[in-house]
Design an enzyme around this catalytic site. Structure first.
Site, PDB file in Angstrom:
ATOM      1  N   GLU A 273       0.837  -1.211   0.000  1.00  0.00           N
ATOM      2  CA  GLU A 273       0.000   0.000   0.000  1.00  0.00           C
ATOM      3  C   GLU A 273       0.870   1.260   0.000  1.00  0.00           C
ATOM      4  O   GLU A 273       0.744   2.129   0.867  1.00  0.00           O
ATOM      5  CB  GLU A 273      -0.992  -0.021   1.184  1.00  0.00           C
ATOM      6  CG  GLU A 273      -1.968  -1.172   1.069  1.00  0.00           C
ATOM      7  CD  GLU A 273      -3.196  -1.088   1.981  1.00  0.00           C
ATOM      8  OE1 GLU A 273      -3.254  -0.215   2.867  1.00  0.00           O
ATOM      9  OE2 GLU A 273      -4.108  -1.924   1.794  1.00  0.00           O
TER      10      GLU A 273
ATOM     11  N   GLU B  28      -4.881  -8.872  -0.460  1.00  0.00           N
ATOM     12  CA  GLU B  28      -5.691  -8.613   0.738  1.00  0.00           C
ATOM     13  C   GLU B  28      -7.142  -8.521   0.285  1.00  0.00           C
ATOM     14  O   GLU B  28      -7.470  -7.677  -0.556  1.00  0.00           O
ATOM     15  CB  GLU B  28      -5.280  -7.318   1.437  1.00  0.00           C
ATOM     16  CG  GLU B  28      -3.933  -7.432   2.127  1.00  0.00           C
ATOM     17  CD  GLU B  28      -3.552  -6.196   2.951  1.00  0.00           C
ATOM     18  OE1 GLU B  28      -4.447  -5.493   3.443  1.00  0.00           O
ATOM     19  OE2 GLU B  28      -2.338  -5.947   3.070  1.00  0.00           O
TER      20      GLU B  28
HETATM   21  O1  AHR Z   1      -5.199  -6.181   6.779  1.00  0.00           O
HETATM   22  C1  AHR Z   1      -5.156  -5.037   7.566  1.00  0.00           C
HETATM   23  C2  AHR Z   1      -4.519  -3.865   6.843  1.00  0.00           C
HETATM   24  O2  AHR Z   1      -5.319  -3.478   5.772  1.00  0.00           O
HETATM   25  C3  AHR Z   1      -3.172  -4.118   6.216  1.00  0.00           C
HETATM   26  O3  AHR Z   1      -2.134  -3.982   7.123  1.00  0.00           O
HETATM   27  C4  AHR Z   1      -3.093  -3.047   5.186  1.00  0.00           C
HETATM   28  O4  AHR Z   1      -2.289  -3.409   4.097  1.00  0.00           O
HETATM   29  C5  AHR Z   1      -4.537  -2.806   4.792  1.00  0.00           C
HETATM   30  O5  AHR Z   1      -4.866  -1.486   4.782  1.00  0.00           O
END
Ligand code: AHR
Length: 487
Positions: free
Chosen positions: A173, A295
């Site tokens: 990110e 994710e």
């Molecule tokens: O999964 C939780 C968080 O969500 C992670 O650390 C981040 O990459 C995302 O914003």
């Protein structure tokens, strides 16, 4: 009444096993307590890893595990997590709950976990607050067998041979917690960092660039334009957050309208991934670069009286529905989606496993992964689904979702009845062939049901409520259910 036609001659390609991947961050009780308890714990463990949790992970044939973050990755300095335990640096985990991170779970421990589970590691390096040298030396430490000071250091720390880590993320990110970069800046940084992600041994490093969140196609455009030639994968993050960031749902206390909104938002990932895939197609028509959805999952309010920075939420049949429709979407788009990692493995967000002290429960989401594991490495088969619409005035969706794949001469079909109140009869046909034999397994429950400690009633059971008529399979699916049928 739903009709499904499976066509063995139409396929999007092979369903990469890595679509069934997972993610474990130094966040809340995911690593500490959830997976790693240390060698001296009373909780049964092997080299510090909880035996119950490792066994559960193994049973899914988990293909890959992403670590150490998430946002944590861009604050993590790998040298803090190697060498004698007593001299490892302590830090405060400023992203997640402000707790002390003692670095007792580091590189060697993570790779020991992967060895026990039998999965491949996927490591995300630090771009946000790290250096090119730091990332380069981490890869050398992991993958080189040359006679260098870094390799000698690894050997001194007890590991003779390189591990041969294949999946490598260059930042996380980077548009947000990983450094708030603009795509132009990150794409230049990506090019620089990846240059020093050296190749050791025969196992080709698979380099993953930080990709977009949600529908930010501008990020994808700039990254593909500037750096597609030197990446193997581009990541994408998408969370299902009914109510939105400021008004999140409770994981347990929700209405039928919340349910519709949740499933609808989960299914919206298909529209979003197609937006990115379209941009990727322009720069990479041969689809060499994989879309890595590293994710995904539900994000609800934390459970009452838990640390808000720990992101601990329970998991109901609603989560099971989200898992099933998401995996169906990834399967359908396996021509571009090479990996996906649900967030996160234990005790965080849409967890597959929850723990409380020495107790463990498997969530409904875990059972969906169990039902779907037959799709890994199978040839995706086109599934034409004719079904009615469900939902409310605002959110409408198909009542049944499905995936089919073929491997070793057998077809795996997974069917999901999203209707929380009514069963559904599903007629399955194989184009130009008759169906004459099947075995089934099922997960079913009320939409708000969940597995609690000491009361885990939701589990995968044998399923036999089907019949054969005129070469077709007639399946009677209960409300809110996920079924695996092997033909
Ligand atoms: O999964 C939780 C968080 O969500 C992670 O650390 C981040 O990459 C995302 O914003």
């Amino acid at each position: 009444m739903t009709r499904i036609t499976i066509d063995r001659n139409r396929s999007a390609g092979t369903i990469s096993r890595y679509i069934y991947g997972h993610f474990a961050e130094h966040l809340g009780r995911c690593i500490y307590g959830g997976i790693f308890v240390g060698k001296d714990s009373d909780i049964p463990n092997v080299n510090g890893m909880r035996t119950d949790v490792v066994e559960a992970m193994k049973a899914l044939n988990m293909p890959v595990l992403r670590w150490p973050g998430g946002c944590f990755a861009d604050e993590y300095h790998w040298r803090d997590g190697i060498g004698p335990l007593e001299s490892r640096k302590r830090m405060v985990n400023t992203n997640w709950g402000g707790v002390t991170e003692d670095n007792s779970f580091g590189t060697h421990e993570f790779l020991e976990l992967c060895r026990q589970v039998g999965c491949e590691p996927y490591i995300t390096g630090n771009v946000g607050s790290g250096t090119v040298q730091e990332m380069s030396e981490w890869i050398e430490y992991l993958n080189s067998d040359g006679d260098s000071t870094v390799v000698r250091e690894r050997r001194k720390n007890g590991r003779q041979d390189s591990w041969g880590v294949r999946f490598w993320g260059v930042g996380n990110e980077s548009w947000g917690c990983g450094g708030m970069m603009r795509p132009e800046y990150y794409s230049d940084e990506y090019r620089r960092y990846q240059t020093f992600c050296r190749q050791y041994g025969d196992r080709k490093l698979y380099k993953i660039a930080c990709g977009p969140s949600d529908a930010n196609v501008e990020w994808t455009e700039v990254l593909m334009k500037n750096a597609a030639a030197c990446m193997d994968g581009l990541s994408m993050h998408y969370y299902t957050i009914p109510g939105g960031w400021d008004n999140k749902n409770s994981a347990l206390d929700f209405t039928r309208d919340d349910y519709w909104e949740t499933v609808y938002r989960a299914e919206d990932i298909e529209r979003i991934l197609m937006l990115h895939a379209k941009v990727m197609d322009r720069y990479d028509p041969k689809k060499r670069v994989g879309l890595i959805i590293d994710e995904w999952g539900t994000w609800f309010k934390v459970e009452p009286d838990t640390n808000p920075g720990f992101l601990y939420q329970q998991n109901t049949m609603r989560d099971a529905m989200v898992a099933a429709v998401s995996l169906d979407i990834f399967n359908r788009h396996c021509d571009r989606v090479f990996m996906a990692n649900i967030a996160q493995t234990v005790n965080v967000l849409q967890a597959i496993i929850l723990t409380e002290g020495d107790r463990m429960v498997l969530t409904p989401t875990y059972h969906v992964f169990d039902l779907y594991k037959g799709h890994m490495d199978g040839k995706e088969l086109d599934c034409f689904v004719e079904t009615g619409k469900l939902g409310n005035d605002e959110y409408k969706m198909d009542g049944v979702s499905a995936s089919a794949s073929e491997k070793d001469g057998r077809i795996t079909l997974t069917l999901t009845n999203l209707n929380p109140e009514a069963g559904e009869e599903v007629t399955v046909a194989l184009r130009e062939e008759a169906i004459f034999g099947a075995e089934g397994r099922i997960l079913t429950g009320k939409m708000g049901e969940y597995n609690d400690f000491g009361n885990a009633k939701l589990a995968v059971k044998e399923f036999t409520d089907f019949a054969f008529r005129d070469g077709k399979l007639i399946v009677r699916m209960p409300a809110c259910s996920v079924t695996e049928i092997r033909l």
